[in-house]
Design an enzyme around this catalytic site. Sequence first.
Site, PDB file in Angstrom:
ATOM      1  N   ARG A  26       8.708   8.318  -5.028  1.00  0.00           N
ATOM      2  CA  ARG A  26       7.495   7.965  -5.786  1.00  0.00           C
ATOM      3  C   ARG A  26       7.254   8.903  -6.958  1.00  0.00           C
ATOM      4  O   ARG A  26       6.098   9.245  -7.249  1.00  0.00           O
ATOM      5  CB  ARG A  26       6.251   7.980  -4.886  1.00  0.00           C
ATOM      6  CG  ARG A  26       6.230   6.885  -3.848  1.00  0.00           C
ATOM      7  CD  ARG A  26       5.297   5.753  -4.281  1.00  0.00           C
ATOM      8  NE  ARG A  26       5.361   4.672  -3.307  1.00  0.00           N
ATOM      9  CZ  ARG A  26       4.407   4.391  -2.445  1.00  0.00           C
ATOM     10  NH1 ARG A  26       3.290   5.071  -2.431  1.00  0.00           N
ATOM     11  NH2 ARG A  26       4.566   3.403  -1.594  1.00  0.00           N
ATOM     12  N   ARG A  30       0.877   6.848  -9.451  1.00  0.00           N
ATOM     13  CA  ARG A  30      -0.502   7.041  -9.908  1.00  0.00           C
ATOM     14  C   ARG A  30      -0.909   8.489 -10.141  1.00  0.00           C
ATOM     15  O   ARG A  30      -1.931   8.736 -10.758  1.00  0.00           O
ATOM     16  CB  ARG A  30      -1.474   6.384  -8.908  1.00  0.00           C
ATOM     17  CG  ARG A  30      -1.538   4.878  -9.053  1.00  0.00           C
ATOM     18  CD  ARG A  30      -2.290   4.233  -7.909  1.00  0.00           C
ATOM     19  NE  ARG A  30      -1.515   4.338  -6.675  1.00  0.00           N
ATOM     20  CZ  ARG A  30      -1.872   3.797  -5.513  1.00  0.00           C
ATOM     21  NH1 ARG A  30      -3.016   3.154  -5.412  1.00  0.00           N
ATOM     22  NH2 ARG A  30      -1.108   3.924  -4.455  1.00  0.00           N
ATOM     23  N   ARG A  39      -0.225   0.986 -16.280  1.00  0.00           N
ATOM     24  CA  ARG A  39      -0.709   0.041 -15.272  1.00  0.00           C
ATOM     25  C   ARG A  39      -1.958  -0.679 -15.773  1.00  0.00           C
ATOM     26  O   ARG A  39      -2.110  -1.881 -15.584  1.00  0.00           O
ATOM     27  CB  ARG A  39      -1.022   0.807 -13.996  1.00  0.00           C
ATOM     28  CG  ARG A  39      -1.308  -0.035 -12.784  1.00  0.00           C
ATOM     29  CD  ARG A  39      -1.575   0.921 -11.628  1.00  0.00           C
ATOM     30  NE  ARG A  39      -1.790   0.277 -10.369  1.00  0.00           N
ATOM     31  CZ  ARG A  39      -2.935  -0.266  -9.981  1.00  0.00           C
ATOM     32  NH1 ARG A  39      -3.955  -0.309 -10.816  1.00  0.00           N
ATOM     33  NH2 ARG A  39      -3.044  -0.794  -8.775  1.00  0.00           N
ATOM     34  N   ASP A  76       9.600  -2.271  -5.944  1.00  0.00           N
ATOM     35  CA  ASP A  76       9.007  -2.136  -4.621  1.00  0.00           C
ATOM     36  C   ASP A  76       9.963  -2.709  -3.590  1.00  0.00           C
ATOM     37  O   ASP A  76      10.806  -3.543  -3.928  1.00  0.00           O
ATOM     38  CB  ASP A  76       7.664  -2.861  -4.547  1.00  0.00           C
ATOM     39  CG  ASP A  76       6.833  -2.321  -3.400  1.00  0.00           C
ATOM     40  OD1 ASP A  76       6.201  -1.274  -3.583  1.00  0.00           O
ATOM     41  OD2 ASP A  76       6.863  -2.917  -2.308  1.00  0.00           O
ATOM     42  N   TYR A 158       6.385  -5.614   7.518  1.00  0.00           N
ATOM     43  CA  TYR A 158       5.429  -6.202   6.564  1.00  0.00           C
ATOM     44  C   TYR A 158       5.431  -7.730   6.648  1.00  0.00           C
ATOM     45  O   TYR A 158       4.391  -8.370   6.522  1.00  0.00           O
ATOM     46  CB  TYR A 158       5.758  -5.754   5.137  1.00  0.00           C
ATOM     47  CG  TYR A 158       5.413  -4.302   4.894  1.00  0.00           C
ATOM     48  CD1 TYR A 158       4.124  -3.924   4.541  1.00  0.00           C
ATOM     49  CD2 TYR A 158       6.365  -3.305   5.051  1.00  0.00           C
ATOM     50  CE1 TYR A 158       3.790  -2.591   4.328  1.00  0.00           C
ATOM     51  CE2 TYR A 158       6.043  -1.967   4.844  1.00  0.00           C
ATOM     52  CZ  TYR A 158       4.756  -1.616   4.485  1.00  0.00           C
ATOM     53  OH  TYR A 158       4.437  -0.303   4.290  1.00  0.00           O
TER      54      TYR A 158
HETATM   55  O1  CP3 Z   1      10.068   6.310  -5.790  1.00  0.00           O
HETATM   56  C1  CP3 Z   1       9.797   5.727  -6.852  1.00  0.00           C
HETATM   57  O2  CP3 Z   1       9.304   6.341  -7.831  1.00  0.00           O
HETATM   58  C2  CP3 Z   1      10.151   4.256  -7.009  1.00  0.00           C
HETATM   59  C3  CP3 Z   1       9.125   3.317  -6.786  1.00  0.00           C
HETATM   60  C4  CP3 Z   1       8.727   2.809  -5.416  1.00  0.00           C
HETATM   61  C5  CP3 Z   1       7.492   2.177  -5.196  1.00  0.00           C
HETATM   62  N1  CP3 Z   1       7.468   1.680  -3.931  1.00  0.00           N
HETATM   63  C6  CP3 Z   1       6.449   2.067  -6.219  1.00  0.00           C
HETATM   64  C7  CP3 Z   1       5.079   1.716  -5.785  1.00  0.00           C
HETATM   65  C8  CP3 Z   1       9.438   2.742  -4.217  1.00  0.00           C
HETATM   66  C9  CP3 Z   1      10.788   3.324  -3.869  1.00  0.00           C
HETATM   67  C10 CP3 Z   1       8.627   1.999  -3.288  1.00  0.00           C
HETATM   68  C11 CP3 Z   1       9.046   1.646  -1.913  1.00  0.00           C
HETATM   69  C12 CP3 Z   1       8.039   1.169  -0.938  1.00  0.00           C
HETATM   70  N2  CP3 Z   1       7.062   0.239  -1.128  1.00  0.00           N
HETATM   71  C13 CP3 Z   1       8.021   1.546   0.413  1.00  0.00           C
HETATM   72  C14 CP3 Z   1       9.014   2.455   1.078  1.00  0.00           C
HETATM   73  C15 CP3 Z   1       8.905   3.814   0.537  1.00  0.00           C
HETATM   74  C16 CP3 Z   1       8.256   4.793   1.419  1.00  0.00           C
HETATM   75  O3  CP3 Z   1       7.271   5.392   0.942  1.00  0.00           O
HETATM   76  O4  CP3 Z   1       8.743   5.031   2.534  1.00  0.00           O
HETATM   77  C17 CP3 Z   1       6.952   0.862   1.038  1.00  0.00           C
HETATM   78  C18 CP3 Z   1       6.539   1.005   2.475  1.00  0.00           C
HETATM   79  C19 CP3 Z   1       6.370   0.022   0.062  1.00  0.00           C
HETATM   80  C20 CP3 Z   1       5.226  -0.932   0.239  1.00  0.00           C
HETATM   81  C21 CP3 Z   1       4.124  -0.541  -0.648  1.00  0.00           C
HETATM   82  N3  CP3 Z   1       4.102  -0.804  -1.992  1.00  0.00           N
HETATM   83  C22 CP3 Z   1       2.978   0.226  -0.330  1.00  0.00           C
HETATM   84  C23 CP3 Z   1       2.632   0.732   1.045  1.00  0.00           C
HETATM   85  C24 CP3 Z   1       2.265   0.432  -1.538  1.00  0.00           C
HETATM   86  C25 CP3 Z   1       1.015   1.254  -1.755  1.00  0.00           C
HETATM   87  C26 CP3 Z   1      -0.201   0.433  -1.868  1.00  0.00           C
HETATM   88  C27 CP3 Z   1      -1.376   1.283  -2.304  1.00  0.00           C
HETATM   89  O5  CP3 Z   1      -2.306   0.674  -2.836  1.00  0.00           O
HETATM   90  O6  CP3 Z   1      -1.365   2.505  -2.137  1.00  0.00           O
HETATM   91  C28 CP3 Z   1       2.977  -0.225  -2.553  1.00  0.00           C
HETATM   92  C29 CP3 Z   1       2.637  -0.267  -3.984  1.00  0.00           C
HETATM   93  C30 CP3 Z   1       3.365   0.695  -4.825  1.00  0.00           C
HETATM   94  N4  CP3 Z   1       4.736   0.762  -4.897  1.00  0.00           N
HETATM   95  C31 CP3 Z   1       2.814   1.659  -5.727  1.00  0.00           C
HETATM   96  C32 CP3 Z   1       3.900   2.290  -6.342  1.00  0.00           C
HETATM   97  C33 CP3 Z   1       3.846   3.352  -7.413  1.00  0.00           C
HETATM   98  C34 CP3 Z   1       1.341   1.883  -6.009  1.00  0.00           C
HETATM   99  C35 CP3 Z   1       0.882   0.693  -6.786  1.00  0.00           C
HETATM  100  C36 CP3 Z   1      -0.242   0.941  -7.734  1.00  0.00           C
HETATM  101  O7  CP3 Z   1       0.011   1.381  -8.867  1.00  0.00           O
HETATM  102  O8  CP3 Z   1      -1.377   0.623  -7.333  1.00  0.00           O
END
Ligand code: CP3
Length: 365
Positions: A26, A30, A39, A76, A158
């Site tokens: 990540r 944010r 965003r 994602d 999921y």
């Molecule tokens: O690492 C990186 O920089 C690459 C980007 C990346 C994202 N998601 C961006 C993201 C990666 C590798 C993921 C994988 C992901 N997505 C996982 C597995 C990674 C881990 O942490 O083990 C999972 C479980 C997800 C599912 C998911 N997508 C969740 C739980 C969330 C968060 C929701 C929230 O509101 O907090 C997302 C959204 C997401 N994916 C965000 C980002 C930067 C936040 C979205 C936003 O800007 O609101």
Amino acid sequence: MPLHNDRLLRALRREPVDRTPVWLMRQAGRYLPEYRATRARAGSFLAMAKTPELACEVTLQPLARFPLDAAILFSDILTIPDAMGLGLYFVEGEGPKFEHPLRTADDIARLGVPDMESELRYVMDAVRLIRRELRDADGIGRVPLIGFSGSPWTLACYMVEGGGSDNFPTIKAMALNDPAALHRLLSVNTDAVIAYLAAQRAAGAQVLQVFDTWGGALSPAMYREFSLPYLQRIARELPRGEGDAHAPLILFGKGNAPYLEDLAASGCEGLGVDWTVTLEEAARRTGGQVALQGNLDPAMLYGAPEAIATQVRLTLDSYAAGNGGSRAGHVFNLGHGLSPDMDPQHVAALVAAVHEHSARPYRPA
Ligand code: CP3
């Protein structure tokens, strides 16, 4: 496939490097004001992830700030179930949700592997664009680009729960009441993950990582039935390419410490671990079969820069202590992702500390 900075690829081959490579799960997100600005312009996370120009822009943001040794595709893990027709959406403050979660064996029987260059074309277009933008004026890439996927089990969590979950009641009930249906889902997911990672590699991804975020939510017997065999199949069947075009595979798992021996024997090139195991122990138990990635507790970033630097040194030296005094074969990372409330200046301190300390040989305390 020459690169100006190939430390990550060398470390994944367990070759010695001048400094331990570092990237952060990540790293685009944010906690960066420039991410929040993009965003806001895009309107939503999904619009950003589905527009290759915007996905490229945010992928490059952390690299402009910090001397990281890799880029990771901004996307994602839930793109695969979305392309399977489950209808991904996000509710502010509640995380990801599906309009059509899988509830019955019939729902699962209807699933198929999506076509990567049509239904998931936006991901492949983002990979191609990022590779182009990572090239310097001489046409050579600055750092490698990491592509990724969720694990079959983590995606299934999921897909069946319909979103995030604390206890996974629906999928764990399915594991007991209809294990054949769950295995069929995991098998389709595995085919899809392999096709997805192969397509990302064909589009230009140079390293591939699988996130088994929820493997650690399973009991050992259930992990060995519902997660491990599918990770092993990915490690066996995923085509990585030959020679210069070889893209190593990293298996990251939250809570995978009990299974390091099995995972290291799977045929993957790298193993990502969380902070519940020391790297010294992980290195001893995997005996040089794979490179190790990790594993600073992300919460250490709430400490002051000096304290962060100390924790970084301890992490680097823990690896070397378990690896016969050598830093070769270590990729520095957190044990899980960065959070939105973390301070970019603390991230800068972490990256600087990795490069500074790892340039020095290991001296046992
Ligand atoms: O690492 C990186 O920089 C690459 C980007 C990346 C994202 N998601 C961006 C993201 C990666 C590798 C993921 C994988 C992901 N997505 C996982 C597995 C990674 C881990 O942490 O083990 C999972 C479980 C997800 C599912 C998911 N997508 C969740 C739980 C969330 C968060 C929701 C929230 O509101 O907090 C997302 C959204 C997401 N994916 C965000 C980002 C930067 C936040 C979205 C936003 O800007 O609101």
